[in-house]
Design an enzyme around this catalytic site. Structure first.
Site, short mmCIF file in Angstrom:
data_model
loop_
_atom_site.label_atom_id
_atom_site.label_comp_id
_atom_site.label_asym_id
_atom_site.label_seq_id
_atom_site.Cartn_x
_atom_site.Cartn_y
_atom_site.Cartn_z
N TRP A 181 -1.98 1.91 -12.69
CA TRP A 181 -2.01 3.38 -12.57
C TRP A 181 -1.71 3.99 -13.94
CZ3 TRP A 181 1.76 6.96 -13.85
CH2 TRP A 181 1.44 8.28 -13.56
N GLU A 222 -4.78 2.41 -8.49
CA GLU A 222 -4.16 3.51 -7.74
C GLU A 222 -4.71 4.85 -8.22
OE1 GLU A 222 0.29 5.40 -6.82
OE2 GLU A 222 0.05 3.80 -8.29
N LYS A 224 -4.95 9.22 -8.10
CA LYS A 224 -4.07 10.38 -8.04
C LYS A 224 -4.92 11.64 -8.10
CE LYS A 224 0.36 12.04 -9.77
NZ LYS A 224 1.54 11.71 -10.60
N ASP A 257 -1.28 5.82 -2.46
CA ASP A 257 0.05 6.44 -2.47
C ASP A 257 -0.08 7.72 -1.69
OD1 ASP A 257 2.09 8.37 -3.41
OD2 ASP A 257 2.66 6.82 -4.84
N HIS A 260 -0.55 11.10 -3.41
CA HIS A 260 -1.59 11.24 -4.42
C HIS A 260 -2.89 11.82 -3.89
CE1 HIS A 260 0.20 8.26 -7.60
NE2 HIS A 260 1.05 9.19 -7.20
N HIS A 284 1.74 2.69 -1.40
CA HIS A 284 3.01 3.21 -1.91
C HIS A 284 3.45 4.30 -0.93
CE1 HIS A 284 3.05 2.05 -6.47
NE2 HIS A 284 3.17 1.02 -5.66
N ASP A 292 2.85 15.70 -5.50
CA ASP A 292 3.38 14.33 -5.66
C ASP A 292 4.78 14.39 -6.23
OD1 ASP A 292 3.51 11.55 -5.87
OD2 ASP A 292 2.77 11.62 -7.92
N ASP A 294 7.56 12.85 -5.00
CA ASP A 294 8.33 11.61 -4.84
C ASP A 294 9.72 11.84 -4.26
OD1 ASP A 294 6.55 9.46 -5.75
OD2 ASP A 294 6.56 10.55 -7.64
N ASP A 325 7.93 4.18 -3.33
CA ASP A 325 7.80 4.83 -4.64
C ASP A 325 8.34 6.25 -4.57
OD1 ASP A 325 7.22 5.63 -7.18
OD2 ASP A 325 5.04 5.51 -6.97
#
Length: 418
Positions: A181, A222, A224, A257, A260, A284, A292, A294, A325
């Site tokens: 990524w 990955e 995004k 993810d 993302h 993820h 995003d 997290d 993540d």
């Protein structure tokens, strides 16, 4: 209500709680090392700002400052999380002997031997990530840079990470997911969208030309949708990453993810589509709030739905690799680790307790009334008793008891860090 009473209630719907508990205990979830130190790592100045769209908010006392503190904090977290675990490392967490630092394009397996020793002692597997951010050779692009010197540096880094990933897999005896990524993209409207993506593709091709055993190492790409500083254009978009993986199935798998994608998209709806075409995928699991961001994973609707899809699609039979993540520095970092990991485990066990056979039969017979009623009413089954039993069998505290252990650790260890 006791566990045995809960067990009986589930059995009336054809659910065997004993089988669910044993299945949950054997399903590995990868715990990310970067929650413990705010994604700082050990290979650059810890006081420098993060780059590549990475941002950790908060300044809660007690951040791990070196690998010994990080491992100690991780041990504390692991003691409170049920189930099988792996450790997910970034390349920036290489551990160098004194006066033997090397740059990211020259890291070797030996720089991760202390991590291997840590994992072997605790029976843990490993996952790995090249670190394409927070480094002087981000210009600010990496694998998609117009500069051949920049691209070559990061290609060498990616190849080095493949060698390290294979080392980790061989040493731990478990396959290693290696996630590619980058935060490559542009803040404002680009004049050329195709050029960076062609360079990105060629760079990943070059990285994956490094010999490796695909049975041991599972490289991922990955995607995004956007990030801080790359709001208008991300090189590794969802379309780019999925197409790359689909055209390179012999050496690459896709990674999703759930932070993302656009806010109205959900990864739970995408898992079955990918598993219809790919023998294996990676996830993820995080918690996006508007973007995003997290946040710490909760036992919320989407986390439960993701785990339901993993179970329904046979993902626990080696087809779905699950990692966490998130990084939150506004609260106790160990508590964040534990809460998020326990909630992922909790959602997985919850999914394993779904009366899936009965629900599928109702769907296939078009009895949608009964399907909706049963799906809704199962939410009030005594899941908490089964979860407590699961925690007990794994030798970790029940809900309501584990935070006091973190508080003790904070008062004895974390408060001494300045």
């Amino acid at each position: 209500m006791s566990y045995n009473e809960a067990k009986e209630k589930y059995s009336r719907l054809g659910v065997d709680t004993e089988k669910a508990i044993e299945k949950a205990k054997s399903a590995a979830i990868s715990l990310h090392c970067w929650q413990g130190d705010d994604v700082r790592g050990f290979d650059t100045d810890p006081n420098k700002p993060l780059t590549g769209g990475i941002q950790t908010t908060g300044n809660y006392p007690g951040r791990a400052r070196n690998y010994k503190e990080l491992m100690a904090d991780m041990d504390m977290a692991l003691s409170l999380i049920p189930g099988k675990k792996k450790i997910n490392l970034h390349a920036s967490y290489a551990i160098f002997p004194e006066n033997e630092w090397v740059d990211r394009d020259k890291i070797e397996p030996k720089h991760f031997k202390p991590w291997v020793d840590f994992m072997k002692k605790r029976g843990l597997g490993a996952d790995f990530n090249p670190t394409f951010f927070s480094h002087p050779m981000c210009d600010p692009l990496t694998l998609s840079s117009p500069s051949k010197e920049t691209r070559d540096f990061w290609i060498r880094h990616g190849k080095a990470c493949l060698r390290i990933s294979e080392y980790l897999a061989k040493e731990t005896g478990e396959k290693c997911t290696m996630n590619i990524w980058t935060g490559d993209g542009f803040k404002d409207i680009p004049a050329d969208r195709l050029g960076p993506r062609k360079r990105y593709k060629e760079s990943i091709d070059e990285i994956l030309s490094e010999p490796f055993d695909f049975n041991l190492v599972k490289p991922c790409v990955e995607s995004k949708v956007f990030g801080i500083g790359v709001e208008s254009y991300t090189v590794g978009s969802a379309e780019f990453s999925l197409l790359y993986a689909s055209l390179n199935k012999d050496k690459c798998i896709p990674l999703m993810d759930n932070g993302h994608y656009h806010p109205t998209e959900v990864v739970s709806d995408k898992i079955s589509s990918l598993l219809a075409y790919f023998p294996e995928i990676a996830l993820h699991v995080t918690r996006p709030v508007r973007w995003d961001s997290d946040h710490v994973v909760l036992f919320d609707d989407e986390t439960r739905e993701i785990m339901k899809e993993v179970v329904r699609c046979g993902g626990l039979e080696g087809r779905v690799n699950i990692a966490l993540d998130y990084f939150d520095a506004s609260i106790n970092r160990i508590a964040a680790w534990v809460l998020g990991a326990r909630n992922a485990e909790k959602a997985l066990l919850y999914a394993l307790l779904e009366p899936s056979k009965s629900l599928k039969e109702k769907q296939d017979s078009s009895d949608f009334t009964s399907l909706l009623v049963e799906m809704d009413e199962e939410k009030t089954l005594p899941f908490g008793e089964v979860w407590n039993e699961y925690c007990s069998r794994c030798g970790v505290p029940e809900d309501g008891d584990w935070l006091k252990e973190v508080k003790k650790y904070e008062s004895k260890v974390l408060k001494e860090r300045v």
